[in-house]
Design an enzyme around this catalytic site. Structure first.
Site: not given
Ligand code: 15L
Length: 276
Positions: A41-42, A119, A143
């Protein structure tokens, strides 16, 4: 958990993003399964145990990535920025970082990669639609776009260079579903560990996309592909329905987010309806 009973050539594992929430849960669940687990990890995980190996790396720096992939057979790639963020942040951590990871892994002879997709790659599908893994991506955020890019990288390195790649479109990893939306997308940590192990060990993996969800009655996703590889989720979101709906009552209304699978990632910065 029992030891790796699948691909015995995969014993030296690297986990990126090991200090994050999912990494912290997963490294406990994978402890003892593989001969060697290198965490990266960082920043160093706060609770690093004396018997755990840690190597710090900034994924946006190719030379540092080269160092952490050396001698590794399989990678669980959780590293990067895990929510919506400004473009420069997403670009460095999730686009450049993910490219560096796949490219360095390929050059180092890594056999398998399990990529933590999300998702949010398909967040703009409406909640009344059941989707499989072969739908067009409909990202709900920068994202989500970066995760779609990661899936594309995975397909490319599998098809062109023979890496065995599994992308897990993770819903929400937690001890229990925490609101109405999470009743559909909840992923029990142990079920995530099961999916990761399929990606690292199953003999027939070439390139796969799985949905990272438990056995949720309110699911929006068709996960037969994962089931075909032996995935048998144990978590059931319905066991927590009452508490999830009680928590939902405390949240402000979100008319846009409530229409789409990605929820608040869809409503953030949303102005499509104002454009006619
Ligand atoms: C994600 O991809 C995030 O990393 C996580 O923090 C949540 O926000 C999740 O999705 C979600 O959709 O609940």
């Amino acid at each position: 958990m029992e030891k790796n009973g699948g691909d015995k050539r995969v014993q030296h594992i690297l986990m990126t993003g090991a200090a994050g929430d999912i990494g912290t849960r997963l490294r406990r669940l994978l402890k003892g399964v593989y001969a060697h687990l290198r965490l990266s990890d960082i920043r160093m995980p706060a609770d690093l145990a004396p018997d755990e190996e840690f190597a710090a790396a900034d994924l946006a720096d190719y030379r540092q990535v080269e160092q952490i992939v050396a001698g590794i057979d399989g990678i669980v790639h959780l590293g990067g920025y895990s929510v919506e963020g400004p473009w420069p942040t997403i670009l460095q951590a999730n686009i450049i970082g993910c490219y560096n990871l796949f490219e360095a892994a390929y050059r180092a002879g890594v056999k398998r990669i399990v990529f933590a997709s999300s998702n949010h790659v398909v967040g703009f599908y409406p909640r009344d639609r059941i989707i499989g893994v072969d739908v067009t991506v409909r990202p709900d955020s920068r994202y989500g776009i970066s995760k779609a890019f990661g899936e594309a990288l995975g397909a490319f390195y599998a098809d062109k260079h023979g890496l065995r790649v599994t992308c897990i479109r993770i819903g929400n990893v937690n001890d229990a579903p925490v609101d109405r939306r999470r009743l559909s997308i909840w992923l029990k940590p142990e079920d995530l560990a099961q999916l990761v192990r399929i990606g690292l060990e199953h003999a027939d993996i070439r390139f796969e996309i799985f949905y990272g969800m438990s056995d949720n009655a309110a699911a929006w996703w068709d996960n037969r592909r994962a089931q075909r590889f032996g995935y048998r989720p144990q978590g059931k979101a319905e066991d927590f329905r009452a508490q999830a709906l009680a928590a939902q009552e405390l949240l402000p209304p979100d008319p846009v987010g409530d229409r789409f699978q990605g929820g608040p990632f869809c409503s953030a910065e949303y102005d499509a309806d104002q454009r006619g």
